[in-house]
Design an enzyme around this catalytic site. Structure first.
Site, PDB file in Angstrom:
ATOM      1  CG  ASP A  39     -45.240  29.128  20.848  1.00  0.00           C
ATOM      2  OD1 ASP A  39     -44.915  27.950  20.615  1.00  0.00           O
ATOM      3  OD2 ASP A  39     -46.168  29.714  20.247  1.00  0.00           O
ATOM      4  CB  ILE A  40     -45.427  33.362  17.510  1.00  0.00           C
ATOM      5  CG1 ILE A  40     -45.723  34.733  16.934  1.00  0.00           C
ATOM      6  CG2 ILE A  40     -46.335  32.320  16.879  1.00  0.00           C
ATOM      7  CD1 ILE A  40     -45.332  34.888  15.475  1.00  0.00           C
ATOM      8  CG  ASN A  97     -46.697  18.537  20.442  1.00  0.00           C
ATOM      9  OD1 ASN A  97     -47.100  17.840  21.366  1.00  0.00           O
ATOM     10  ND2 ASN A  97     -46.975  19.818  20.332  1.00  0.00           N
ATOM     11  CD  GLU A 105     -49.994  22.053  13.310  1.00  0.00           C
ATOM     12  OE1 GLU A 105     -49.806  22.390  12.139  1.00  0.00           O
ATOM     13  OE2 GLU A 105     -51.079  21.624  13.752  1.00  0.00           O
ATOM     14  CB  VAL A 106     -42.628  23.733  13.366  1.00  0.00           C
ATOM     15  CG1 VAL A 106     -41.333  24.261  12.749  1.00  0.00           C
ATOM     16  CG2 VAL A 106     -43.663  24.847  13.467  1.00  0.00           C
ATOM     17  CG  HIS A 110     -40.678  22.524  18.155  1.00  0.00           C
ATOM     18  ND1 HIS A 110     -40.730  21.979  16.886  1.00  0.00           N
ATOM     19  CD2 HIS A 110     -41.949  22.586  18.592  1.00  0.00           C
ATOM     20  CE1 HIS A 110     -41.985  21.732  16.567  1.00  0.00           C
ATOM     21  NE2 HIS A 110     -42.755  22.081  17.595  1.00  0.00           N
ATOM     22  CG  HIS A 112     -43.911  23.139  22.967  1.00  0.00           C
ATOM     23  ND1 HIS A 112     -44.654  24.144  22.395  1.00  0.00           N
ATOM     24  CD2 HIS A 112     -43.814  22.171  22.017  1.00  0.00           C
ATOM     25  CE1 HIS A 112     -45.008  23.800  21.160  1.00  0.00           C
ATOM     26  NE2 HIS A 112     -44.505  22.608  20.906  1.00  0.00           N
TER      27      HIS A 112
HETATM   28  P1  5GP Z   1     -45.815  22.112  17.429  1.00  0.00           P
HETATM   29  O1  5GP Z   1     -47.292  22.048  17.291  1.00  0.00           O
HETATM   30  O2  5GP Z   1     -45.110  21.840  16.140  1.00  0.00           O
HETATM   31  O3  5GP Z   1     -45.304  21.273  18.568  1.00  0.00           O
HETATM   32  O4  5GP Z   1     -45.486  23.596  17.886  1.00  0.00           O
HETATM   33  C1  5GP Z   1     -45.101  24.628  17.022  1.00  0.00           C
HETATM   34  C2  5GP Z   1     -45.085  25.890  17.825  1.00  0.00           C
HETATM   35  O5  5GP Z   1     -44.389  26.872  17.092  1.00  0.00           O
HETATM   36  C3  5GP Z   1     -46.494  26.446  18.126  1.00  0.00           C
HETATM   37  O6  5GP Z   1     -46.668  26.558  19.526  1.00  0.00           O
HETATM   38  C4  5GP Z   1     -46.477  27.805  17.419  1.00  0.00           C
HETATM   39  O7  5GP Z   1     -47.182  28.803  18.125  1.00  0.00           O
HETATM   40  C5  5GP Z   1     -44.993  28.119  17.311  1.00  0.00           C
HETATM   41  N1  5GP Z   1     -44.633  28.948  16.161  1.00  0.00           N
HETATM   42  C6  5GP Z   1     -44.998  28.755  14.863  1.00  0.00           C
HETATM   43  N2  5GP Z   1     -44.467  29.704  14.072  1.00  0.00           N
HETATM   44  C7  5GP Z   1     -43.732  30.506  14.877  1.00  0.00           C
HETATM   45  C8  5GP Z   1     -42.933  31.669  14.620  1.00  0.00           C
HETATM   46  O8  5GP Z   1     -42.791  32.149  13.506  1.00  0.00           O
HETATM   47  N3  5GP Z   1     -42.315  32.233  15.703  1.00  0.00           N
HETATM   48  C9  5GP Z   1     -42.463  31.724  16.961  1.00  0.00           C
HETATM   49  N4  5GP Z   1     -41.819  32.362  17.946  1.00  0.00           N
HETATM   50  N5  5GP Z   1     -43.197  30.625  17.234  1.00  0.00           N
HETATM   51  C10 5GP Z   1     -43.832  30.025  16.206  1.00  0.00           C
END
Ligand code: 5GP
Length: 125
Positions: A39-40, A97, A105-106, A110, A112
């Protein structure tokens, strides 16, 4: 901005672009069903994301529409990544999530993998 887990797939979402190799990542593991990368913006000392190769928006979409092969391949990949990272002992947390209230968010499924310290209570209040 959290997403609607039941919406159509956005082919230009950030993880779709990662799968197409358009955005670099620190890849941990890849097979025919899954890609795992760091994760970034890590929320724990170890924070790995595992995504299916198929175009699934969310856990809701994947569990409904994924084939048995895709689902078993993805679940095995998540376990494999955690095991290979040495996390089976002392342990880790999985988080998917989903949708608005889940804080997704994405809009590409995914999971985690969070680890590296005692993670404490599950939910912030
Ligand atoms: P969500 O909130 O959708 O469950 O988690 C999305 C995750 O994707 C976040 O923890 C965020 O830091 C990670 N993320 C978003 N954009 C990128 C990216 O471009 N590269 C990587 N490696 N992680 C990302």
């Amino acid at each position: 901005m959290p997403i609607d887990a039941t919406s159509g797939y956005d082919h230009n979402n950030i993880f779709a672009r990662i799968l197409r190799g358009e955005i670099p990542t620190k890849t941990v593991y890849e097979d025919e069903h899954a890609l795992a990368f760091h994760d970034i913006n890590p929320a724990a000392p170890v924070h790995i994301l595992v995504i299916p190769k198929g175009r699934y928006v969310s856990w809701d979409d994947f569990s409904r529409n994924g084939s048995d092969q895709e689902i078993s391949g993805f679940v095995r990949a998540v376990g494999h990544v955690a095991r290979e990272a040495g996390l089976a002992q002392p342990g880790y947390r999985l988080l998917a999530n989903t949708g608005h209230d889940g804080g997704q968010e994405v809009p590409h499924l995914h999971v985690h993998i969070l680890a590296g310290r005692r993670l404490g209570a599950m939910l912030s209040r």
